[in-house]
Design an enzyme around this catalytic site. Structure first.
Site, PDB file in Angstrom:
ATOM      1  N   GLY A  34       0.844  -1.201   0.000  1.00  0.00           N
ATOM      2  CA  GLY A  34       0.000   0.000   0.000  1.00  0.00           C
ATOM      3  C   GLY A  34       0.873   1.243   0.000  1.00  0.00           C
ATOM      4  O   GLY A  34       2.107   1.161   0.150  1.00  0.00           O
ATOM      5  N   SER A  36       2.626   4.840   0.998  1.00  0.00           N
ATOM      6  CA  SER A  36       3.314   5.321   2.197  1.00  0.00           C
ATOM      7  C   SER A  36       2.270   5.981   3.107  1.00  0.00           C
ATOM      8  O   SER A  36       1.442   6.764   2.639  1.00  0.00           O
ATOM      9  CB  SER A  36       4.385   6.338   1.777  1.00  0.00           C
ATOM     10  OG  SER A  36       5.003   6.873   2.912  1.00  0.00           O
ATOM     11  N   GLY A  37       2.276   5.628   4.371  1.00  0.00           N
ATOM     12  CA  GLY A  37       1.320   6.203   5.316  1.00  0.00           C
ATOM     13  C   GLY A  37      -0.028   5.488   5.334  1.00  0.00           C
ATOM     14  O   GLY A  37      -0.928   5.880   6.087  1.00  0.00           O
ATOM     15  N   SER A  38      -0.165   4.416   4.534  1.00  0.00           N
ATOM     16  CA  SER A  38      -1.455   3.710   4.528  1.00  0.00           C
ATOM     17  C   SER A  38      -1.636   2.898   5.812  1.00  0.00           C
ATOM     18  O   SER A  38      -2.763   2.613   6.220  1.00  0.00           O
ATOM     19  CB  SER A  38      -1.566   2.795   3.296  1.00  0.00           C
ATOM     20  OG  SER A  38      -0.513   1.864   3.278  1.00  0.00           O
ATOM     21  N   LYS A  40       0.867   0.127   6.686  1.00  0.00           N
ATOM     22  CA  LYS A  40       1.509  -1.196   6.577  1.00  0.00           C
ATOM     23  C   LYS A  40       2.322  -1.533   7.834  1.00  0.00           C
ATOM     24  O   LYS A  40       2.153  -2.602   8.414  1.00  0.00           O
ATOM     25  CB  LYS A  40       2.449  -1.249   5.346  1.00  0.00           C
ATOM     26  CG  LYS A  40       1.785  -0.955   4.025  1.00  0.00           C
ATOM     27  CD  LYS A  40       2.779  -0.978   2.879  1.00  0.00           C
ATOM     28  CE  LYS A  40       3.897   0.044   2.956  1.00  0.00           C
ATOM     29  NZ  LYS A  40       3.456   1.450   2.883  1.00  0.00           N
ATOM     30  N   SER A 108       5.877  -1.957  -2.293  1.00  0.00           N
ATOM     31  CA  SER A 108       5.790  -2.915  -3.417  1.00  0.00           C
ATOM     32  C   SER A 108       4.737  -2.461  -4.431  1.00  0.00           C
ATOM     33  O   SER A 108       3.699  -3.107  -4.579  1.00  0.00           O
ATOM     34  CB  SER A 108       5.519  -4.340  -2.923  1.00  0.00           C
ATOM     35  OG  SER A 108       4.589  -4.420  -1.876  1.00  0.00           O
TER      36      SER A 108
HETATM   37  N1  LIG Z   1      10.565   8.052  -3.465  1.00  0.00           N
HETATM   38  C1  LIG Z   1       9.999   7.348  -2.481  1.00  0.00           C
HETATM   39  N2  LIG Z   1       8.855   6.655  -2.717  1.00  0.00           N
HETATM   40  C2  LIG Z   1       8.303   5.941  -1.717  1.00  0.00           C
HETATM   41  N3  LIG Z   1       8.811   5.835  -0.460  1.00  0.00           N
HETATM   42  C3  LIG Z   1       9.953   6.503  -0.182  1.00  0.00           C
HETATM   43  C4  LIG Z   1      10.587   7.287  -1.176  1.00  0.00           C
HETATM   44  N4  LIG Z   1      11.695   7.859  -0.613  1.00  0.00           N
HETATM   45  C5  LIG Z   1      11.753   7.440   0.653  1.00  0.00           C
HETATM   46  N5  LIG Z   1      10.711   6.619   0.927  1.00  0.00           N
HETATM   47  C6  LIG Z   1      10.558   5.918   2.222  1.00  0.00           C
HETATM   48  O1  LIG Z   1      10.879   4.558   1.949  1.00  0.00           O
HETATM   49  C7  LIG Z   1       9.822   3.708   2.352  1.00  0.00           C
HETATM   50  C8  LIG Z   1       9.409   2.775   1.208  1.00  0.00           C
HETATM   51  O2  LIG Z   1      10.352   1.781   1.040  1.00  0.00           O
HETATM   52  P1  LIG Z   1       9.923   0.397   0.412  1.00  0.00           P
HETATM   53  O3  LIG Z   1      11.129  -0.467   0.466  1.00  0.00           O
HETATM   54  O4  LIG Z   1       8.695  -0.088   1.071  1.00  0.00           O
HETATM   55  O5  LIG Z   1       9.570   0.820  -1.096  1.00  0.00           O
HETATM   56  S1  LIG Z   1       9.341  -0.106  -2.366  1.00  0.00           S
HETATM   57  O6  LIG Z   1       8.534  -1.258  -1.953  1.00  0.00           O
HETATM   58  O7  LIG Z   1      10.655  -0.535  -2.861  1.00  0.00           O
HETATM   59  O8  LIG Z   1       8.652   0.735  -3.354  1.00  0.00           O
HETATM   60  C9  LIG Z   1       8.642   4.574   2.668  1.00  0.00           C
HETATM   61  O9  LIG Z   1       8.160   4.017   3.861  1.00  0.00           O
HETATM   62  P2  LIG Z   1       6.622   3.778   4.189  1.00  0.00           P
HETATM   63  O10 LIG Z   1       6.131   5.153   4.461  1.00  0.00           O
HETATM   64  O11 LIG Z   1       6.677   2.918   5.417  1.00  0.00           O
HETATM   65  O12 LIG Z   1       5.906   3.110   3.086  1.00  0.00           O
HETATM   66  C10 LIG Z   1       9.193   5.965   2.837  1.00  0.00           C
HETATM   67  O13 LIG Z   1       9.399   6.211   4.208  1.00  0.00           O
HETATM   68  N1  LIG Z   2      -6.718   2.529  11.093  1.00  0.00           N
HETATM   69  C1  LIG Z   2      -5.398   2.723  10.990  1.00  0.00           C
HETATM   70  N2  LIG Z   2      -4.593   1.718  10.557  1.00  0.00           N
HETATM   71  C2  LIG Z   2      -3.253   1.939  10.423  1.00  0.00           C
HETATM   72  N3  LIG Z   2      -2.638   3.110  10.707  1.00  0.00           N
HETATM   73  C3  LIG Z   2      -3.396   4.127  11.152  1.00  0.00           C
HETATM   74  C4  LIG Z   2      -4.804   3.981  11.291  1.00  0.00           C
HETATM   75  N4  LIG Z   2      -5.302   5.152  11.727  1.00  0.00           N
HETATM   76  C5  LIG Z   2      -4.269   5.995  11.863  1.00  0.00           C
HETATM   77  N5  LIG Z   2      -3.106   5.389  11.519  1.00  0.00           N
HETATM   78  C6  LIG Z   2      -1.787   6.040  11.581  1.00  0.00           C
HETATM   79  O1  LIG Z   2      -1.310   6.204  10.244  1.00  0.00           O
HETATM   80  C7  LIG Z   2       0.115   6.117  10.238  1.00  0.00           C
HETATM   81  C8  LIG Z   2       0.525   5.017   9.257  1.00  0.00           C
HETATM   82  O2  LIG Z   2       1.919   4.979   9.218  1.00  0.00           O
HETATM   83  P1  LIG Z   2       2.705   3.628   8.916  1.00  0.00           P
HETATM   84  O3  LIG Z   2       2.138   2.496   9.687  1.00  0.00           O
HETATM   85  O4  LIG Z   2       4.161   3.949   9.069  1.00  0.00           O
HETATM   86  O5  LIG Z   2       2.313   3.405   7.378  1.00  0.00           O
HETATM   87  P2  LIG Z   2       3.199   2.786   6.201  1.00  0.00           P
HETATM   88  O6  LIG Z   2       4.070   1.725   6.807  1.00  0.00           O
HETATM   89  O7  LIG Z   2       2.189   2.233   5.239  1.00  0.00           O
HETATM   90  O8  LIG Z   2       3.981   3.931   5.643  1.00  0.00           O
HETATM   91  C9  LIG Z   2       0.564   5.823  11.654  1.00  0.00           C
HETATM   92  O9  LIG Z   2       0.931   7.013  12.270  1.00  0.00           O
HETATM   93  C10 LIG Z   2      -0.708   5.231  12.286  1.00  0.00           C
HETATM   94  O10 LIG Z   2      -0.775   5.441  13.673  1.00  0.00           O
END
Ligand SMILES: Nc1ncnc2c1ncn2[C@@H]1O[C@H](COP(=O)(O)OS(=O)(=O)O)[C@@H](OP(=O)(O)O)[C@H]1O
Ligand SMILES: Nc1ncnc2c1ncn2[C@@H]1O[C@H](COP(=O)(O)OP(=O)(O)O)[C@@H](O)[C@H]1O
Length: 199
Positions: A34, A36-38, A40, A108
């Site tokens: 999903g 970023s910020g979803s 996971k 991913s």
């Molecule tokens: N350009 C760009 N696009 C997306 N994400 C970025 C990027 N640069 C840095 N980050 C940070 O790296 C985390 C994603 O790494 P991943 O290894 O999950 O990415 S991927 O699956 O290879 O696409 C991602 O973490 P999550 O927020 O936990 O998803 C970001 O914190």
């Molecule tokens: N229902 C929910 N499920 C998952 N995360 C949530 C939810 N509501 C709020 N959040 C917040 O959203 C943010 C998601 O960040 P994170 O887990 O690092 O996402 P990702 O790994 O996809 O980047 C966290 O700060 C988390 O506390």
């Protein structure tokens, strides 16, 4: 190719089934995908916590952490993301062979890369969980301030902003994190693992 390099596969004497029997549960990869910020990482860690307290062998592989070590040096081009996911797929398979439930938290974003990982596993050992959340909400959460940087152009090729995210077409589970709490989401996954007799 293996033969040319004098590399020969060693079959371990203790099998995956032996390990699963000892653990009293099956092993599998739970592949969270999903934006970023979803949610996971939050979901994978909450699930891990829940499994750990039930004495289940569980571990989390998280994008940010793996990119500090094993995948240090890989960036966010399509080619680097592909290699990132390929390696994590292989590592996940080792975890599953070792009898554990491994939860992976990687964006991913490319369908083909996720499919390539899926194909490493027997059908019931790979569970794709689409962590679905509108980008507007992910952006409002912005736990690491990355969307802000992506919008300003400080980060290029940012998923959902300047790089694509291809939604799963047939995931085992869809979790809408703008609709469910973390605890409700974990309950759903546990229920799925029970229905599939993994637990
Ligand atoms: N350009 C760009 N696009 C997306 N994400 C970025 C990027 N640069 C840095 N980050 C940070 O790296 C985390 C994603 O790494 P991943 O290894 O999950 O990415 S991927 O699956 O290879 O696409 C991602 O973490 P999550 O927020 O936990 O998803 C970001 O914190
Ligand atoms: N229902 C929910 N499920 C998952 N995360 C949530 C939810 N509501 C709020 N959040 C917040 O959203 C943010 C998601 O960040 P994170 O887990 O690092 O996402 P990702 O790994 O996809 O980047 C966290 O700060 C988390 O506390």
């Amino acid at each position: 190719m293996g033969e040319k390099q004098n590399i020969i596969w060693h079959q371990s004497t203790i099998t995956k089934i032996d390990r699963q029997l000892q653990n009293k549960h099956k092993s599998c990869a739970i592949w969270f995908t999903g934006l970023s910020g979803s949610g996971k990482s939050s979901l994978a860690n909450a699930l891990d916590h829940c499994l750990f307290t039930k004495n289940i062998q569980s571990y989390v592989l998280d994008g940010d952490n793996i990119r500090h070590g094993l995948n240090k040096g890989l960036g966010f081009s399509q080619i680097d993301r592909k290699e990132n996911i390929r390696r994590i797929g292989e590592v996940s398979k080792l975890f599953v062979d070792s009898g554990q439930i491994v939860s992976t938290a990687f964006i991913s974003p490319f369908r083909e890369d996720r499919l390539q990982v899926r194909e490493l596993f027997p059908k019931d050992e790979f569970i794709e969980v689409y962590v679905k959340c509108p980008i507007s909400i992910c952006e409002s959460r912005d736990p690491k301030g990355l969307y802000k940087k992506a919008r300003s152009g400080e980060i290029i090729e940012f998923t959902g902003v300047s790089s694509p995210y291809e939604e799963p077409t047939n995931p085992e589970l869809v979790i809408e994190t703008d609709q469910l709490t973390i605890s409700e989401s974990v309950d759903l996954i546990i229920q799925y693992l029970k229905i599939k007799r993994i637990l």
